[in-house]
Design an enzyme around this catalytic site. Structure first.
Site, PDB file in Angstrom:
ATOM      1  N   CYS A 118      -1.728 -11.335  -4.750  1.00 51.97           N
ATOM      2  CA  CYS A 118      -0.535 -10.649  -5.253  1.00 51.97           C
ATOM      3  C   CYS A 118       0.559 -11.658  -5.573  1.00 51.97           C
ATOM      4  O   CYS A 118       1.183 -11.582  -6.638  1.00 51.97           O
ATOM      5  CB  CYS A 118      -0.046  -9.642  -4.219  1.00 51.97           C
ATOM      6  SG  CYS A 118       1.413  -8.708  -4.737  1.00 51.97           S
ATOM      7  N   CYS A 215      -0.367  -3.747   1.997  1.00 54.58           N
ATOM      8  CA  CYS A 215       0.559  -2.723   1.513  1.00 54.58           C
ATOM      9  C   CYS A 215      -0.131  -1.479   0.963  1.00 54.58           C
ATOM     10  O   CYS A 215       0.385  -0.370   1.109  1.00 54.58           O
ATOM     11  CB  CYS A 215       1.502  -3.313   0.473  1.00 54.58           C
ATOM     12  SG  CYS A 215       0.713  -3.803  -1.073  1.00 54.58           S
TER      13      CYS A 215
END
Length: 379
Positions: A118, A215
């Site tokens: 990410c 997440c």
């Protein structure tokens, strides 16, 4: 610009009011403090939050980032401190660059680290490009890591607080990105200092809990996410020993990781057994004694090198390496095979080294990160 203009706190020869900074705001306390701190110093702050996955599903999830409640919190911080805030929809990018690879890696028997991808493929690539499109002089984040100037340019260093250090997750930051990035929290001695600053600025997130888990994985149940993305991923199979003898059955290779001991369901044996290898093609989990986990040589690829001299300019580099985020760096020899591949020899063998994890290089002395790569072949 005057040649004798002193450097501001971000290392730029401009007055803060003439320095535009894009702050990557996740909605948590760390990035919120960075934005507030820079706004108070007089910088031209622009807050940007990325919506990375369905915020409707994430609204009720505690400990997430970049969705739902966190977008709302980031907007409230911007309103409190009086700077503009934008939300960018990166759901498709995030799914293609991070979530799909996460699922496929588990299907291939690897143990991925999506937070690194990410940072590498979304935050420090697409968001950084957006910051430049906004004519920002730099981009700041709430990561706990330090950027220091060395003889050859910007260097990446561990955070002052070892308990908060995020160097393992940022090894793939390139020299070009490092020139543009700033990490204003890296020098703080503890998270308590960050929260004290949040209280000082009157931020609504001052007491917000830290984010937990991955997440996009609710409650840490990554197997459920993979099953949803890749139907059939949890097909059962055999648990076998290193000679191929069937010892039991399992509920899907994706539920197991290298080094795992608990939850195998094969009790009654003379010695404890550990997962030493995964064979997703045959849907087999291979187990063996703890000694079989010991690894001394690790193949690494996709290397990002942050040293001053070219990576392949030496036959070997004596460094410290970290093969899991929770382990301390240990002495090793890195032997380049090309500019992007190497063989890493651990001076002391380690257990549970798994394909899909990162192997991060540190200078033998001091706090500098020299880069790293991806462990690409299991045992």
């Amino acid at each position: 610009m005057a040649l004798d203009q002193p450097l501001n706190s971000l290392g730029l020869a401009k007055a803060p009011k003439d320095t535009r900074v894009v702050v990557a705001m996740s909605g948590g306390v760390d990035s919120s403090v960075v934005a507030a701190m820079l706004a108070e110093e007089g910088y031209d702050v622009v807050g940007v939050t990325l919506q990375l996955y369905d915020h409707g599903a994430a609204l009720a999830k505690k400990g997430a980032c970049c969705a739902g409640r966190d977008i709302h919190d980031a907007r409230r911080v911007a309103e409190t401190m009086g700077f503009p805030h934008y939300v960018l929809d990166y759901e498709n990018t995030f799914r293609e660059a991070v979530i799909d690879e996460f699922a496929d890696a588990y299907l291939a028997g690897a143990t991925p680290v999506p937070c690194i991808r990410c940072n590498e493929r979304v935050k420090f690539k697409d968001l950084l490009a957006t910051a430049k499109d906004l004519d920002a002089d730099c981009m700041a984040t709430g990561h706990y890591i330090q950027r220091k100037m060395g003889a050859a340019g910007a260097e990446l260093h561990c955070a002052a607080d070892p308990a908060r250090d995020q160097s393992y997750f940022l090894f793939s930051t390139t020299p070009e990105q490092l020139d543009y990035l700033r990490f204003p929290l890296g020098h703080l001695a503890s998270k308590a200092e960050t929260r004290a600053l949040a209280s000082k600025y009157g931020l609504p997130v001052a007491d917000k809990p830290d984010s937990q888990d991955i997440c996009f994985v609710p409650n840490g149940n990554y197997a459920a996410v993979i099953e949803k993305l890749r139907p059939g991923a949890a097909d059962p199979g055999e648990i076998v020993d290193m000679d191929g003898r069937v010892l039991g059955s399992h509920r899907g290779v994706i539920h197991y990781t290298i080094g795992q001991r608990k939850g195998l369901g094969i009790g009654g044996l003379e010695e404890p057994l550990y997962v030493v290898r995964l064979d997703p093609d045959a849907r087999r989990v291979i187990v063996g004694p703890k000694a079989a986990l010991s690894t001394r040589t690790i193949p690494v690829r996709e290397i990002n090198w942050l040293g001053d001299a070219p990576f392949a300019s030496q036959a070997e580099w004596h460094v410290n390496v970290k093969v899991r985020s929770t382990r301390p760096p240990a002495p090793a020899i890195v032997r380049p095979l090309s500019a992007s591949e190497a063989e890493v020899e651990l001076l002391t063998p380690e257990d549970g080294v798994s394909a899909g994890q990162a192997c991060v290089f540190y200078a033998p002395e001091g706090s500098r990160i020299l880069g790293g790569g991806w462990i690409w072949r299991g045992r």
